[in-house]
Design an enzyme around this catalytic site. Structure first.
Site, PDB file in Angstrom:
ATOM      1  N   GLU A  64      -9.957 -13.856 -19.913  1.00  0.00           N
ATOM      2  CA  GLU A  64     -10.459 -14.988 -19.133  1.00  0.00           C
ATOM      3  C   GLU A  64     -10.924 -16.130 -20.041  1.00  0.00           C
ATOM      4  OE1 GLU A  64     -13.213 -13.390 -16.217  1.00  0.00           O
ATOM      5  OE2 GLU A  64     -11.547 -12.471 -15.126  1.00  0.00           O
ATOM      6  N   GLU A  75      -1.057  -8.148 -16.945  1.00  0.00           N
ATOM      7  CA  GLU A  75       0.379  -7.848 -16.893  1.00  0.00           C
ATOM      8  C   GLU A  75       1.169  -8.839 -17.739  1.00  0.00           C
ATOM      9  OE1 GLU A  75      -1.744  -8.158 -14.389  1.00  0.00           O
ATOM     10  OE2 GLU A  75      -1.216  -6.884 -12.685  1.00  0.00           O
ATOM     11  N   CYS A 112      -0.453  -9.833  -9.268  1.00  0.00           N
ATOM     12  CA  CYS A 112      -0.492 -11.090  -8.506  1.00  0.00           C
ATOM     13  C   CYS A 112       0.898 -11.729  -8.459  1.00  0.00           C
ATOM     14  CB  CYS A 112      -1.507 -12.050  -9.119  1.00  0.00           C
ATOM     15  SG  CYS A 112      -0.932 -12.853 -10.632  1.00  0.00           S
ATOM     16  N   CYS A 115       2.336 -12.931 -11.819  1.00  0.00           N
ATOM     17  CA  CYS A 115       2.780 -11.804 -12.654  1.00  0.00           C
ATOM     18  C   CYS A 115       4.083 -11.211 -12.121  1.00  0.00           C
ATOM     19  CB  CYS A 115       1.701 -10.731 -12.726  1.00  0.00           C
ATOM     20  SG  CYS A 115       0.308 -11.232 -13.766  1.00  0.00           S
TER      21      CYS A 115
HETATM   22  N1  THU Z   1      -5.862 -10.320 -12.764  1.00  0.00           N
HETATM   23  C1  THU Z   1      -4.969  -9.649 -13.525  1.00  0.00           C
HETATM   24  O1  THU Z   1      -5.193  -9.401 -14.723  1.00  0.00           O
HETATM   25  N2  THU Z   1      -3.813  -9.257 -12.937  1.00  0.00           N
HETATM   26  C2  THU Z   1      -3.476  -9.504 -11.649  1.00  0.00           C
HETATM   27  O2  THU Z   1      -2.354  -9.220 -11.238  1.00  0.00           O
HETATM   28  C3  THU Z   1      -4.461 -10.063 -10.743  1.00  0.00           C
HETATM   29  C4  THU Z   1      -5.670 -10.641 -11.367  1.00  0.00           C
HETATM   30  C5  THU Z   1      -7.080 -10.803 -13.401  1.00  0.00           C
HETATM   31  C6  THU Z   1      -7.171 -12.298 -13.525  1.00  0.00           C
HETATM   32  C7  THU Z   1      -8.653 -12.517 -13.590  1.00  0.00           C
HETATM   33  O3  THU Z   1      -9.079 -12.346 -14.938  1.00  0.00           O
HETATM   34  C8  THU Z   1      -9.235 -11.377 -12.764  1.00  0.00           C
HETATM   35  O4  THU Z   1      -8.209 -10.407 -12.649  1.00  0.00           O
HETATM   36  C9  THU Z   1      -9.686 -11.792 -11.364  1.00  0.00           C
HETATM   37  O5  THU Z   1      -8.679 -12.455 -10.677  1.00  0.00           O
END
Ligand code: THU
Length: 160
Positions: A64, A75, A112, A115
């Site tokens: 982040e 991912e 998501c 990804c």
């Molecule tokens: N996040 C992921 O790492 N992968 C996903 O497919 C969905 C979301 C992370 C992004 C962010 O750091 C946190 O999860 C909250 O959205």
């Protein structure tokens, strides 16, 4: 006028314990890297482990940033790392796990949309499907035989 429907398919396992030994150990690597995620803002940690056809395992966790959109999902950290370091290798399988520091995630947490689009690119590039397993902190693991099940009607290079 006609309706068009697209079917999609997943396999559900009751828990990580029900996975085959190979996949279980890949998921355990995803769980271990999840715990090292840099997620000070969302407190939501995601881990991804890729198994390549050269036998290597490539890991990723979400990273982040104070400027929120500058962060990256686990991912894509993993898949871009694989593409950068082993550009000739095919990705056989991907294990994903997500857990929150503030509550227990008991449902399988899917990748998501961004990804999914990124994983799709590598399926097209390597011309073979990527098996995707995803889970929460506890509970069921869902398996898809290919990214295509997660992103029906996807955009790909054939449209360009
Ligand atoms: N996040 C992921 O790492 N992968 C996903 O497919 C969905 C979301 C992370 C992004 C962010 O750091 C946190 O999860 C909250 O959205």
């Amino acid at each position: 006028m006609k309706d068009i429907s697209i079917t999609t398919k997943f396999t559900a396992f009751d828990s990580v314990a029900d996975l085959s030994d190979d996949i279980k150990s890949l998921m355990l690597e995803a769980i271990a890297i999840r715990k090292k995620a840099y997620a000070p803002y969302s407190k939501f940690r995601v881990g991804a482990a890729l198994l390549l056809d050269n036998g290597k395992v490539v890991l990723g966790s979400n990273q982040e940033n104070a400027a929120y959109p500058s962060g990256l999902c686990a991912e894509r950290v993993a898949i871009f790392q694989a593409g950068a370091v082993y550009p000739e290798a095919k990705i056989i399988c991907m294990a994903i796990t997500a857990a929150s520091d503030t509550n227990t995630t008991a449902a399988p947490i899917p990748p998501c949309g961004a990804c999914r689009q990124s994983i799709a690119e590598y399926e097209f590039k390597q011309e073979s499907p990527i098996e995707i397993y995803f889970t929460g902190e506890i509970g069921a693991v869902y398996k898809s035989d290919s990214l295509k099940n997660l992103l029906p009607f996807m955009f790909d290079k054939n449209f360009l």
